[in-house]
Write a protein that holds these residues in place. Structure first.
Motif, PDB file in Angstrom:
ATOM      1  N   VAL A  76       1.140   7.154   4.829  1.00  0.00           N
ATOM      2  CA  VAL A  76       1.590   6.185   5.831  1.00  0.00           C
ATOM      3  C   VAL A  76       0.413   5.709   6.668  1.00  0.00           C
ATOM      4  O   VAL A  76       0.300   4.522   7.003  1.00  0.00           O
ATOM      5  CB  VAL A  76       2.677   6.800   6.735  1.00  0.00           C
ATOM      6  CG1 VAL A  76       3.011   5.870   7.900  1.00  0.00           C
ATOM      7  CG2 VAL A  76       3.932   7.097   5.929  1.00  0.00           C
ATOM      8  N   GLN A  77      -0.489   6.627   7.015  1.00  0.00           N
ATOM      9  CA  GLN A  77      -1.636   6.235   7.833  1.00  0.00           C
ATOM     10  C   GLN A  77      -2.515   5.227   7.099  1.00  0.00           C
ATOM     11  O   GLN A  77      -3.060   4.299   7.710  1.00  0.00           O
ATOM     12  CB  GLN A  77      -2.457   7.466   8.250  1.00  0.00           C
ATOM     13  CG  GLN A  77      -3.329   8.084   7.163  1.00  0.00           C
ATOM     14  CD  GLN A  77      -2.564   8.978   6.187  1.00  0.00           C
ATOM     15  OE1 GLN A  77      -1.335   9.045   6.228  1.00  0.00           O
ATOM     16  NE2 GLN A  77      -3.276   9.661   5.310  1.00  0.00           N
ATOM     17  N   LEU A 134       4.274  -2.555  12.250  1.00  0.00           N
ATOM     18  CA  LEU A 134       3.955  -2.007  10.928  1.00  0.00           C
ATOM     19  C   LEU A 134       4.716  -0.705  10.680  1.00  0.00           C
ATOM     20  O   LEU A 134       5.221  -0.470   9.575  1.00  0.00           O
ATOM     21  CB  LEU A 134       2.449  -1.766  10.809  1.00  0.00           C
ATOM     22  CG  LEU A 134       1.570  -3.005  10.654  1.00  0.00           C
ATOM     23  CD1 LEU A 134       0.102  -2.617  10.750  1.00  0.00           C
ATOM     24  CD2 LEU A 134       1.845  -3.720   9.331  1.00  0.00           C
ATOM     25  N   ILE A 135       4.785   0.144  11.691  1.00  0.00           N
ATOM     26  CA  ILE A 135       5.505   1.409  11.515  1.00  0.00           C
ATOM     27  C   ILE A 135       6.971   1.140  11.207  1.00  0.00           C
ATOM     28  O   ILE A 135       7.582   1.813  10.363  1.00  0.00           O
ATOM     29  CB  ILE A 135       5.340   2.295  12.765  1.00  0.00           C
ATOM     30  CG1 ILE A 135       3.875   2.755  12.872  1.00  0.00           C
ATOM     31  CG2 ILE A 135       6.272   3.505  12.707  1.00  0.00           C
ATOM     32  CD1 ILE A 135       3.544   3.444  14.183  1.00  0.00           C
ATOM     33  N   VAL A 183      -0.715   1.825   7.345  1.00  0.00           N
ATOM     34  CA  VAL A 183      -0.914   1.231   8.670  1.00  0.00           C
ATOM     35  C   VAL A 183      -2.321   0.663   8.783  1.00  0.00           C
ATOM     36  O   VAL A 183      -2.533  -0.466   9.242  1.00  0.00           O
ATOM     37  CB  VAL A 183      -0.663   2.255   9.790  1.00  0.00           C
ATOM     38  CG1 VAL A 183      -1.064   1.678  11.150  1.00  0.00           C
ATOM     39  CG2 VAL A 183       0.799   2.682   9.815  1.00  0.00           C
ATOM     40  N   ALA A 184      -3.302   1.448   8.329  1.00  0.00           N
ATOM     41  CA  ALA A 184      -4.694   0.993   8.389  1.00  0.00           C
ATOM     42  C   ALA A 184      -4.899  -0.263   7.553  1.00  0.00           C
ATOM     43  O   ALA A 184      -5.590  -1.197   7.971  1.00  0.00           O
ATOM     44  CB  ALA A 184      -5.626   2.101   7.909  1.00  0.00           C
ATOM     45  N   ALA A 185      -4.280  -0.311   6.375  1.00  0.00           N
ATOM     46  CA  ALA A 185      -4.408  -1.487   5.524  1.00  0.00           C
ATOM     47  C   ALA A 185      -3.860  -2.728   6.223  1.00  0.00           C
ATOM     48  O   ALA A 185      -4.453  -3.807   6.167  1.00  0.00           O
ATOM     49  CB  ALA A 185      -3.677  -1.262   4.203  1.00  0.00           C
ATOM     50  N   GLY A 186      -2.727  -2.569   6.914  1.00  0.00           N
ATOM     51  CA  GLY A 186      -2.153  -3.694   7.644  1.00  0.00           C
ATOM     52  C   GLY A 186      -3.042  -4.155   8.778  1.00  0.00           C
ATOM     53  O   GLY A 186      -3.238  -5.363   8.981  1.00  0.00           O
ATOM     54  N   THR A 238       0.832  -1.204   0.000  1.00  0.00           N
ATOM     55  CA  THR A 238       0.000   0.000   0.000  1.00  0.00           C
ATOM     56  C   THR A 238       0.863   1.248   0.000  1.00  0.00           C
ATOM     57  O   THR A 238       0.592   2.217  -0.722  1.00  0.00           O
ATOM     58  CB  THR A 238      -0.945   0.003   1.219  1.00  0.00           C
ATOM     59  OG1 THR A 238      -1.819  -1.122   1.144  1.00  0.00           O
ATOM     60  CG2 THR A 238      -1.776   1.280   1.275  1.00  0.00           C
ATOM     61  N   LEU A 239       1.926   1.243   0.806  1.00  0.00           N
ATOM     62  CA  LEU A 239       2.817   2.402   0.841  1.00  0.00           C
ATOM     63  C   LEU A 239       3.556   2.559  -0.481  1.00  0.00           C
ATOM     64  O   LEU A 239       3.784   3.691  -0.947  1.00  0.00           O
ATOM     65  CB  LEU A 239       3.819   2.269   1.985  1.00  0.00           C
ATOM     66  CG  LEU A 239       4.614   3.545   2.273  1.00  0.00           C
ATOM     67  CD1 LEU A 239       3.702   4.616   2.872  1.00  0.00           C
ATOM     68  CD2 LEU A 239       5.776   3.272   3.211  1.00  0.00           C
TER      69      LEU A 239
END
Length: 270
Positions: A89-90, A231-232, A93-96, A81-82
């Motif tokens: 980035v948000q 994830l970050i 993270v949300a996708a993960g 996604t990134l």
């Protein structure tokens, strides 16, 4: 529009005025910031009170245990996604996190409910934990339901993370009825289910946290919170050592097309 049953409209987590911010009854600035850890704060936000030393260490251990697990699907989707949307980035993270369900990270919640059901069955029937666990396990077998939190594709003999969490619970004198239930289930599984399935980290987390006093309904949030940190870390690396499109290309080469095509067509996606 009113949806669902509602009672008096109150919440007891946070309030403020121009001078003071109150979180769960504590002054955020004067009492919490710089004085407590994020693990303390998580327990406070969820359970409504500051943890004691044993509770803090137990929650901290579970967060460390589950934060990182390599290139699992939730991490892959976040990195890809990134790669596709580097400014979001948000969103990555949300996708993960959206990829965390009953197979990946969701079993802590279902395992905790399973252990609660065994505990309540033992209490209601006056029978032993072993008898209650056997009854519920046989029900799972008859319904062909997987036993939540048991079995692992890599850790066949034992899950070292689970063993370490149980050891910490014993060291802290936290281990109680839920840890007993978890180990009893593991011992009964080969006879009742027909094959050995070891406790994995997703059953260790709920048994040690429930024994420490953590709320059952908040169990799913523990792996979600922990995996957010993982994830970050992956997304920082994706920005400096990108592999998102490498994974995408690897998927395209690994998966063959077997649908209809015009005569003489030869696929070559490279």
């Amino acid at each position: 529009m009113k949806i669902g049953k509602q009672s008096t409209p109150y919440q007891a987590i946070c309030t403020s005025n121009p001078e003071t911010i109150i979180v769960r009854g504590h002054d955020l600035v004067d009492t919490l910031i710089g004085s407590i850890s994020f693990t303390d704060y998580t327990w406070l936000l969820v359970a409504g009170s500051l943890p004691d030393e044993k509770q803090r260490r137990m929650l901290d251990a579970t967060l460390v245990a589950i934060a990182e697990h390599g290139l699992v699907p939730s991490v892959q989707v976040a990195r890809m996604t990134l790669a596709a949307s580097p400014e979001a980035v948000q969103g990555a993270v949300a996708a993960g996190l959206l990829g965390c369900g009953s197979v990946i990270l969701g079993a802590s919640e279902t395992s905790g409910a399973f252990f609660r059901d065994i505990r309540e069955e033992a209490q209601a029937s006056g029978r032993s934990v072993e008898a209650a666990a056997e009854k519920l396990l046989r029900g799972y077998r008859e319904q062909k339901k997987p036993v939540p939190g048991y079995g692992h594709p890599l850790h066949k003999g034992h899950d070292p993370r689970a063993e370490r969490l149980l050891a910490i619970a014993r060291e802290l004198d936290v281990a109680g009825i839920h840890c007993e239930i978890a180990k009893t289930v593991e011992r009964l599984i080969p006879e009742i289910i027909g094959r050995p399935l070891v406790m994995n980290v997703s059953s260790a987390i709920p048994c040690v946290l429930l024994d420490a006093g953590y709320p059952l309904l908040a169990l799913k949030g523990v792996p979600l919170l922990a995996r957010t940190a993982g994830l970050i870390g992956h997304l920082l690396e994706e920005q400096t050592r990108p592999i998102g499109f490498v994974m995408s290309a690897a998927a395209a080469s690994a998966i063959e097309y077997d649908g209809p095509a015009p005569g003489g067509f030869v696929a070559n996606e490279n």
